[in-house]
Every structure is written in structure tokens, then in C-alpha cells.
Scaffold this motif. Structure first.
Motif, PDB file in Angstrom:
ATOM      1  N   PRO A  24     -10.469 -22.626  10.044  1.00 40.56           N
ATOM      2  CA  PRO A  24     -10.394 -24.019  11.079  1.00 40.56           C
ATOM      3  C   PRO A  24     -10.318 -23.318  12.524  1.00 40.56           C
ATOM      4  CG  PRO A  24      -8.465 -23.983   9.918  1.00 40.56           C
ATOM      5  CD  PRO A  24      -9.184 -22.794   9.413  1.00 40.56           C
ATOM      6  N   LEU A  25     -10.942 -24.394  13.275  1.00 34.30           N
ATOM      7  CA  LEU A  25     -10.750 -24.034  14.713  1.00 34.30           C
ATOM      8  C   LEU A  25     -10.082 -25.474  15.172  1.00 34.30           C
ATOM      9  CD1 LEU A  25     -14.027 -22.668  16.032  1.00 34.30           C
ATOM     10  CD2 LEU A  25     -11.791 -21.522  15.805  1.00 34.30           C
ATOM     11  N   ASP A  26      -8.645 -25.579  15.123  1.00 40.28           N
ATOM     12  CA  ASP A  26      -7.986 -26.854  15.155  1.00 40.28           C
ATOM     13  C   ASP A  26      -6.724 -26.205  15.537  1.00 40.28           C
ATOM     14  OD1 ASP A  26      -6.876 -29.155  15.467  1.00 40.28           O
ATOM     15  OD2 ASP A  26      -6.909 -29.559  13.190  1.00 40.28           O
ATOM     16  N   ALA A  27      -6.057 -26.551  16.761  1.00 39.82           N
ATOM     17  CA  ALA A  27      -4.670 -26.425  17.320  1.00 39.82           C
ATOM     18  C   ALA A  27      -3.865 -27.214  17.002  1.00 39.82           C
ATOM     19  CB  ALA A  27      -4.792 -25.821  18.663  1.00 39.82           C
ATOM     20  N   ALA A  28      -4.144 -28.693  16.573  1.00 33.55           N
ATOM     21  CA  ALA A  28      -3.601 -29.591  16.519  1.00 33.55           C
ATOM     22  C   ALA A  28      -2.301 -29.494  15.504  1.00 33.55           C
ATOM     23  CB  ALA A  28      -3.991 -30.901  16.193  1.00 33.55           C
ATOM     24  N   PRO A  29      -2.371 -28.949  14.365  1.00 31.65           N
ATOM     25  CA  PRO A  29      -1.368 -28.937  13.434  1.00 31.65           C
ATOM     26  C   PRO A  29      -0.220 -28.060  14.026  1.00 31.65           C
ATOM     27  CG  PRO A  29      -3.231 -28.645  12.253  1.00 31.65           C
ATOM     28  CD  PRO A  29      -3.723 -28.653  13.645  1.00 31.65           C
ATOM     29  N   ALA A  30      -0.659 -26.935  14.979  1.00 32.92           N
ATOM     30  CA  ALA A  30       0.325 -25.945  15.278  1.00 32.92           C
ATOM     31  C   ALA A  30       1.060 -26.574  16.641  1.00 32.92           C
ATOM     32  CB  ALA A  30      -0.475 -24.897  15.818  1.00 32.92           C
ATOM     33  N   LEU A  31       0.806 -27.819  17.003  1.00 33.01           N
ATOM     34  CA  LEU A  31       1.640 -28.273  18.208  1.00 33.01           C
ATOM     35  C   LEU A  31       2.915 -28.918  17.811  1.00 33.01           C
ATOM     36  CD1 LEU A  31      -1.560 -29.936  19.837  1.00 33.01           C
ATOM     37  CD2 LEU A  31      -0.448 -27.621  20.209  1.00 33.01           C
ATOM     38  N   ASP A  32       3.457 -29.313  16.825  1.00 36.44           N
ATOM     39  CA  ASP A  32       4.519 -30.213  16.572  1.00 36.44           C
ATOM     40  C   ASP A  32       5.133 -29.590  15.343  1.00 36.44           C
ATOM     41  OD1 ASP A  32       6.573 -32.070  16.713  1.00 36.44           O
ATOM     42  OD2 ASP A  32       5.592 -33.675  15.892  1.00 36.44           O
ATOM     43  N   VAL A  33       5.855 -28.430  15.474  1.00 38.36           N
ATOM     44  CA  VAL A  33       6.523 -27.745  14.312  1.00 38.36           C
ATOM     45  C   VAL A  33       7.947 -27.486  14.398  1.00 38.36           C
ATOM     46  CG1 VAL A  33       4.190 -26.718  13.507  1.00 38.36           C
ATOM     47  CG2 VAL A  33       5.856 -25.509  15.163  1.00 38.36           C
ATOM     48  N   HIS A  34       8.473 -28.020  15.573  1.00 40.30           N
ATOM     49  CA  HIS A  34       9.791 -27.612  16.038  1.00 40.30           C
ATOM     50  C   HIS A  34      10.654 -28.675  14.991  1.00 40.30           C
ATOM     51  CE1 HIS A  34      13.390 -28.574  18.978  1.00 40.30           C
ATOM     52  NE2 HIS A  34      13.707 -27.764  18.053  1.00 40.30           N
ATOM     53  N   ASP A  35      11.675 -27.715  14.319  1.00 39.78           N
ATOM     54  CA  ASP A  35      12.611 -28.442  13.477  1.00 39.78           C
ATOM     55  C   ASP A  35      14.023 -28.809  14.250  1.00 39.78           C
ATOM     56  OD1 ASP A  35      14.540 -29.168  11.455  1.00 39.78           O
ATOM     57  OD2 ASP A  35      12.909 -28.669  10.116  1.00 39.78           O
ATOM     58  N   LYS A  36      14.454 -30.011  14.664  1.00 42.12           N
ATOM     59  CA  LYS A  36      15.857 -29.843  15.415  1.00 42.12           C
ATOM     60  C   LYS A  36      16.808 -29.592  14.772  1.00 42.12           C
ATOM     61  CE  LYS A  36      13.745 -33.210  18.507  1.00 42.12           C
ATOM     62  NZ  LYS A  36      13.610 -34.610  19.060  1.00 42.12           N
ATOM     63  N   ARG A  37      16.846 -29.477  13.423  1.00 45.52           N
ATOM     64  CA  ARG A  37      17.928 -29.172  12.334  1.00 45.52           C
ATOM     65  C   ARG A  37      18.315 -27.719  12.798  1.00 45.52           C
ATOM     66  NH1 ARG A  37      15.613 -31.178   6.956  1.00 45.52           N
ATOM     67  NH2 ARG A  37      13.743 -30.081   7.831  1.00 45.52           N
ATOM     68  N   VAL A  38      17.574 -26.922  13.190  1.00 55.02           N
ATOM     69  CA  VAL A  38      17.716 -25.673  13.408  1.00 55.02           C
ATOM     70  C   VAL A  38      18.561 -25.271  14.846  1.00 55.02           C
ATOM     71  CG1 VAL A  38      16.782 -23.165  13.984  1.00 55.02           C
ATOM     72  CG2 VAL A  38      15.557 -24.604  12.088  1.00 55.02           C
ATOM     73  N   LYS A  39      19.743 -24.783  14.831  1.00 53.77           N
ATOM     74  CA  LYS A  39      20.546 -24.827  15.900  1.00 53.77           C
ATOM     75  C   LYS A  39      20.639 -23.320  16.438  1.00 53.77           C
ATOM     76  CE  LYS A  39      21.949 -29.113  15.644  1.00 53.77           C
ATOM     77  NZ  LYS A  39      21.218 -29.475  14.255  1.00 53.77           N
ATOM     78  N   ALA A  40      20.130 -22.391  15.776  1.00 56.22           N
ATOM     79  CA  ALA A  40      20.131 -21.039  16.487  1.00 56.22           C
ATOM     80  C   ALA A  40      19.027 -19.942  15.725  1.00 56.22           C
ATOM     81  CB  ALA A  40      21.787 -20.253  15.860  1.00 56.22           C
TER      82      ALA A  40
END
Length: 372
Positions: free
Chosen positions: A240-256
Motif C-alpha cells: 500500500p501507499l498509505d501513511a495514515a496508519p503510521a501516524l498514531d502509534v504512540h502508546d502512553k503506557r510506555v514510560k522508558a
């Protein structure tokens, strides 16, 4: 393994795996080291005192997205080895690992910090068992996952070189799976979660920890593979040529975040602005002689633009695969590029150094309570 050598190593690994029976090692020592687990604190580590034997269990689950994605985890944990030792978990080609399959956990009703591990391109979590064992021996639970369709045993170009966003997604889904699991969820401290990774997994660790990608640069990366005529046409049609799924992958539970030889940072679209989005404590390490993810354009570039990053460049002719398990004679014979280091480079000593650095980093960043 790294992004360039991994496919060769993997093919030979799958063709050459030989089962060898070996006796469980260190059972008596493990029993001697076993102590009661104090409530509210962790067992003392090497820079504090005794360590625990380490158990390993394989878990699996189905992510219902995309028609069902089968994900597996190797979970390492502090174990209790009592009168009858658990069977040793043995891996061909690797050495100096002391793991006990399905051993009784030594949790004692207390909660433990969790570290998720993301492997390199076309690799798998067990290639980094030394790192997981080190942390688990000091009270951590470490979950090393096999990324969907991008691991040693099950891979395709669509996930190895296009749908990279599924990597941080795998990490987040696996955190949720563990926290919601009736057994593991009661033993994990949800407020103390870190991530680690090597190579493409190092990039994944930065990504899930909060760094972001530039959508146009990520699309350029995707187009590069879509237009690569070395890839068969029918496979290119599936990219695919689609960046949308890659834009919101931050998981705030990760602290380090602990990233080993992250690559290829800029080619994947992670620029200065995206790296500045990563605000949690970050430790980046790389060999000075890394030929696959050269420090200047990857680890050093990332550390320069992450606010709370610590960088350690391992001096000498230390290459990309230094972060893979130590190899035995069979491993060195079968996979010399991955297993044999440059003269004067001691992989075991470097692993001890990096393991201790990771332990101190996570203890401080996650505010891990320890017995004194």
C-alpha cells in the motif's frame, strides 16, 4: 538480526536447525539463590546483590484486525526452582543462556515492571534472550514478541518493508493482552512499562515511545519498495501507499525507551521534528563500527533530537549484530557474519555492560523500588 544480513541468517537457520539434548545447568546454584520475594520491592540485582533464575513461557493470541493476526510472545520472568528443576530451554547455535521452560514464577503476590522487546527485521525475540534473561533475573518481566509476518518463521515483504506501523501496534496490543490476562495481569505493574528493541526494533521502540514519522517521507519510503523492480510484480501490487496508519502509534503506557542500533531512522521518515515528540527517558546505544545502521545517521542523529536521550557509542570495531545472543561453535560455523565479531571485540563483556546499563536505566526511569 539487522536489516541487511537477517534474511541470509534466517534461511540458513531454518535449513540447519539441529536438536541437541543437554542437561539443565545451574540448577543447584539457582536453588541456592532462591529467596522469598519481598512485598512491594524487587529482588536485589547484581549491582545490589542476588539474582533469580529465569523462566520462559510462550504465549499466543489472535488480533482480530485484518482478518485475524496470530501473535506470539516469549515471556521471561523471575522463577522459583525448587526440589525438582524445570527443564532447560535450549536454543541451537546459541550459548551462555540459562533459561527454564515453564518454570514456576517467583512473584509472591507482588507486581513487577514490564519491558516489551521488539526484534530486528526478519528476526525473532529469542535472538535477544540474553537481554531478557538479564532483566528477568533482576525482577523484570520481559515480553519478546514475534512481529506479525515480519519474523524468522513467518514473513512477507509487505510487513518487512512497508507496513512498518504494525510493529508499534504489535507492541501496544501485546501490552494490553498481558495486562488483561488473568495470570500475567495480576503480576505486572501497569505504571512501570518500558520498551526495548534492536535495529528495526530499535526504531520501533522510539516510535511506540512517542517519536513520530513525517508522512511524506514515510510515503517516499513506501514508494521506494513499490517501485523496486527486484521485487516480483504481484508482491509489489500488495504494497500500500498509505501513511495514515503510521501516524498514531504512540502508546502512553510506555514510560522508558531503550534502543539498540536503531535503523534506518531517517529513511523510515523519522526527522528532527518527529524525534522531538519523544519525551520519555531514552537510552540509545550502538557499536562504533556498525555497518548496517551507521551511528552518525541513526543513533547519534536520534539522540541529538530527543530531549531526554542518553547515548552510548560502544568503542572499537563493534558491528550491528553485537546485540544478538552469543553463539556456540555450530553458530559460528554456520553464521560467521552474525556470530563472529572483529578481533578484540568480546561480545560477552559487551552484553554484561549493556545489560547493567539497561537495568540501571529502567530502574531509574520507572522508579523501581528495590530492597536494600
Amino acid at each position: 538480526m539487522g536489516s541487511k544480513r537477517a534474511p541470509i541468517f534466517v534461511r540458513k537457520f531454518l535449513l540447519s536447525v539441529q536438536r541437541r539434548a543437554v542437561a539443565a545447568r545451574g540448577a543447584a546454584l539457582a536453588c541456592a539463590l532462591l529467596t522469598a520475594w519481598p512485598a512491594g520491592t524487587l529482588a536485589q540485582g547484581t549491582h545490589h546483590g542476588a539474582t533469580f533464575p529465569v523462566g520462559i513461557r510462550e504465549l499466543e493470541y489472535i488480533d482480530p484486525h485484518e482478518g485475524g493476526r496470530h501473535l506470539t510472545l516469549s515471556v521471561f520472568y523471575p522463577a522459583a526452582i525448587r526440589e525438582r528443576p524445570a527443564p532447560a530451554f535450549v536454543m541451537p547455535f546459541f550459548t551462555k543462556l540459562n533459561l527454564y521452560k515453564d518454570a514456576e514464577p517467583a512473584f509472591g503476590g507482588s507486581k513487577h515492571p514490564l519491558v516489551m522487546f521488539s526484534h530486528g527485521r526478519g528476526s525473532n525475540g529469542l535472538y535477544y534472550a540474553w537481554f531478557a534473561e538479564f532483566l528477568a533475573a533482576h525482577g523484570y518481566i520481559v515480553a519478546a514478541l514475534n512481529h506479525y509476518r515480519a519474523n524468522t518463521y513467518d514473513s512477507t515483504i509487505a510487513y518487512l518493508a512497508n507496513k512498518l506501523w504494525q510493529r508499534p501496534r504489535d507492541v501496544g496490543l501485546s501490552i494490553s493482552f498481558l495486562l488483561n490476562n488473568p495470570f500475567w495481569g495480576t503480576s505486572i505493574d501497569a505504571d512501570r512499562i518500558g520498551v526495548a528493541g534492536h535495529s528495526q526494533g530499535g526504531f520501533t521502540a522510539l516510535w511506540v515511545g512517542g517519536a513520530s514519522i513525517n508522512p511524506e517521507k514515510y510515503l517516499a519510503f513506501q514508494r521506494g519498495w513499490r517501485n523496486n523492480q527486484m521485487v516480483p510484480q504481484y508482491l509489489r501490487n500488495e504494497l500500500p501507499l498509505d501513511a495514515a496508519p503510521a501516524l498514531d502509534v504512540h502508546d502512553k503506557r510506555v514510560k522508558a525507551v531503550f534502543a539498540m542500533a536503531p535503523g534506518i531512522v531517517q529513511a523510515f521518515g523519522m526527522d528532527e521534528a518527529g524525534l522531538r515528540q519523544l519525551t520519555v527517558p531514552t537510552y540509545i546505544t550502538v557499536g562504533a563500527g556498525d555497518t548496517q545502521a551507521p551511528p552518525k545517521d541513526n543513533a547519534e542523529f536520534a539522540a541529538r533530537h530527543i530531549a531526554h536521550a542518553e547515548l552510548y557509542v560502544i568503542p572499537g570495531r563493534v558491528d550491528h549484530d553485537i546485540f544478538v545472543n552469543e553463539c556456540n561453535e555450530d553458530g559460528r560455523n554456520e553464521f560467521p557474519q552474525a556470530c563472529i565479531d572483529a578481533p578484540g571485540v568480546d561480545r560477552g563483556k559487551i552484553h554484561a555492560l549493556i545489560g547493567d546499563a539497561a537495568l540501571k536505566f529502567y530502574d531509574a526511569s520507572l522508579n523501581v523500588p528495590r530492597g536494600r
